[in-house]
Motif scaffolding. Structure first.
Motif, PDB file in Angstrom:
ATOM      1  N   THR A   3      -2.242 -22.822  -6.453  1.00 43.92           N
ATOM      2  CA  THR A   3      -3.283 -21.570  -6.354  1.00 43.92           C
ATOM      3  C   THR A   3      -3.510 -21.064  -7.659  1.00 43.92           C
ATOM      4  O   THR A   3      -2.600 -20.870  -8.518  1.00 43.92           O
ATOM      5  N   ARG A  29      -6.903 -24.042  -4.889  1.00 44.34           N
ATOM      6  CA  ARG A  29      -7.501 -23.031  -4.368  1.00 44.34           C
ATOM      7  C   ARG A  29      -7.433 -22.050  -5.255  1.00 44.34           C
ATOM      8  O   ARG A  29      -6.403 -21.409  -6.097  1.00 44.34           O
ATOM      9  N   VAL A  30      -8.593 -21.592  -5.541  1.00 42.87           N
ATOM     10  CA  VAL A  30      -9.017 -20.319  -6.582  1.00 42.87           C
ATOM     11  C   VAL A  30      -9.032 -19.103  -5.817  1.00 42.87           C
ATOM     12  O   VAL A  30      -9.606 -18.740  -4.990  1.00 42.87           O
ATOM     13  N   LYS A  31      -7.739 -18.403  -6.326  1.00 44.36           N
ATOM     14  CA  LYS A  31      -7.753 -17.056  -5.464  1.00 44.36           C
ATOM     15  C   LYS A  31      -8.094 -15.857  -6.200  1.00 44.36           C
ATOM     16  O   LYS A  31      -9.065 -15.008  -5.477  1.00 44.36           O
ATOM     17  N   THR A  32      -8.042 -15.789  -7.576  1.00 44.85           N
ATOM     18  CA  THR A  32      -8.294 -14.645  -8.383  1.00 44.85           C
ATOM     19  C   THR A  32      -8.943 -15.128  -9.687  1.00 44.85           C
ATOM     20  O   THR A  32      -8.720 -15.827 -10.210  1.00 44.85           O
ATOM     21  N   VAL A  47     -13.394 -15.727  -3.490  1.00 40.19           N
ATOM     22  CA  VAL A  47     -12.511 -15.460  -4.630  1.00 40.19           C
ATOM     23  C   VAL A  47     -12.430 -13.952  -4.712  1.00 40.19           C
ATOM     24  O   VAL A  47     -13.703 -13.290  -4.766  1.00 40.19           O
ATOM     25  N   TYR A  49     -12.134 -10.973  -7.379  1.00 39.07           N
ATOM     26  CA  TYR A  49     -12.204 -10.498  -8.745  1.00 39.07           C
ATOM     27  C   TYR A  49     -11.848  -9.178  -9.058  1.00 39.07           C
ATOM     28  O   TYR A  49     -11.677  -8.255  -8.446  1.00 39.07           O
TER      29      TYR A  49
END
Length: 343
Positions: A3, A29-32, A47, A49
């Motif tokens: 992540t 996995r791009v979370k933030t 995502v 921001y």
């Protein structure tokens, strides 16, 4: 699956990182994304921001922080990521000085965390094709390799009316080409460097020419902002032949057009982009032929990151290589720093 959180929401993150990570949904996995200021880049679906870095530091799900901010913030942010227990991938240039790079790697080691510089240009198609030709052996013993990373962008140096080594052309682009040399050929026996201000004293560094010697073999890394017609990307000479790859890797060209990874033909050379190989075979017969280009993929850096963090594989970009790269840049820019200090 790892992540990820990105610090920075500009061109670096959105052009050179996210397009490749998003094609690897089984491993990343791009979370933030930390985006403290408005950005022209379209938000990535799914995502979050944020405008407060603490949200990333406090999130236990974040396995890896990717730092894509201006390079004068890299050291501070990398240190903060490590202090908060996060693995980190840092855009180049990794640090202004080799001493700061050593400090960061020592901190990562002490905390048992992953830290690496993002050297995506190791997976340029032109560079991979040169490696293929060299490893075929048809060139014989290597004598000389010329590497050119040219532009015609006079407006850039003309707009800068002061000298700052950290914002030099050497630091901005030598981090690509010199790393390619170190990553493939290893540490040189000696180096000769010429770093210039073509517009005169008190202006930015806009040209560099570094010669790295490996016994009788010399690698020349040359770049300028004032090349109306670019020199070939690579020219390699051996005792039996030569290979010329005129056209650079096309991934950046396609990314600028928003033609992204995963689409047919992304970054792939057409026949007119192929390099030319000329050589004499063992029977003394002369050959001239085109070499089909290898396919570049900046995302291979991320594949290596995943393998290192998840499987314990060796880093694709070794700590010592990053430190040596920064030291080479420091040593090469030093005469200009001393010259400017004495004005």
């Amino acid at each position: 699956m790892l992540t990820l959180a990105y610090i920075g929401n500009g061109k670096s993150a959105n052009r050179y990182h996210l397009p490749f990570v998003l094609t690897r949904p089984d491993t990343f996995r791009v979370k933030t994304i930390y985006a403290p200021t408005p950005s022209p880049w379209a938000p990535v679906e799914g995502v979050t921001y944020v405008e407060d870095l603490q949200e990333i530091w406090d999130d236990p799900q974040i396995d890896l922080v990717v730092i894509c901010t201006p390079h004068d913030t890299h050291v501070e942010l990398a240190r903060a990521a490590l202090e908060h227990g996060k693995n980190a991938l840092v855009e180049k240039p990794f640090a202004p000085t080799a001493a700061e790079a050593r400090e960061l790697f020592a901190l990562a080691q002490a905390k048992g965390l992953f830290l690496q510089c993002y050297q995506n240009r190791r997976f340029d198609a032109d560079f991979l094709t040169v490696q293929k030709v060299i490893e075929s052996g048809v060139l014989g013993d290597l004598l000389e390799l010329e590497m050119h990373f040219d532009y015609y962008r006079p407006e850039w140096p003309l707009s800068v009316t002061h000298f700052d080594p950290d914002w030099s052309y050497l630091y901005g682009h030598g981090v690509h080409t010199v790393d390619q040399v170190l990553g493939y050929f290893g540490s040189p026996d000696r180096i000769h460097s010429e770093v210039r201000q073509l517009l005169g004293p008190g202006r930015m560094n806009d040209y560099f020419d570094l010669d790295l010697f490996y016994g009788a073999f010399k690698v020349s890394v040359k770049s300028s902002f004032f090349r109306v017609k670019e020199r070939p990307s690579f020219v390699v000479y051996g005792t039996k032949g030569a290979f010329v790859k005129a056209v650079k890797d096309r991934q950046e060209e396609h990314l600028k057009l928003f033609y992204l990874p995963g689409r047919p033909g992304f970054g792939v050379d057409l026949p007119e982009h192929y390099g030319t190989l000329t050589y004499y075979d063992e029977d003394g017969v002369y050959h001239e032929e085109k070499v089909i280009s290898q396919v570049g993929d900046y995302g291979r850096i991320y594949d290596g990151v995943h393998a290192s963090i998840v499987d314990g594989a060796p880093k694709l970009v070794q700590d010592e290589q990053t430190i040596e790269l920064i030291q080479i840049l420091e040593d090469a820019i030093r005469p200009l720093v001393e010259q400017e200090a004495g004005r």
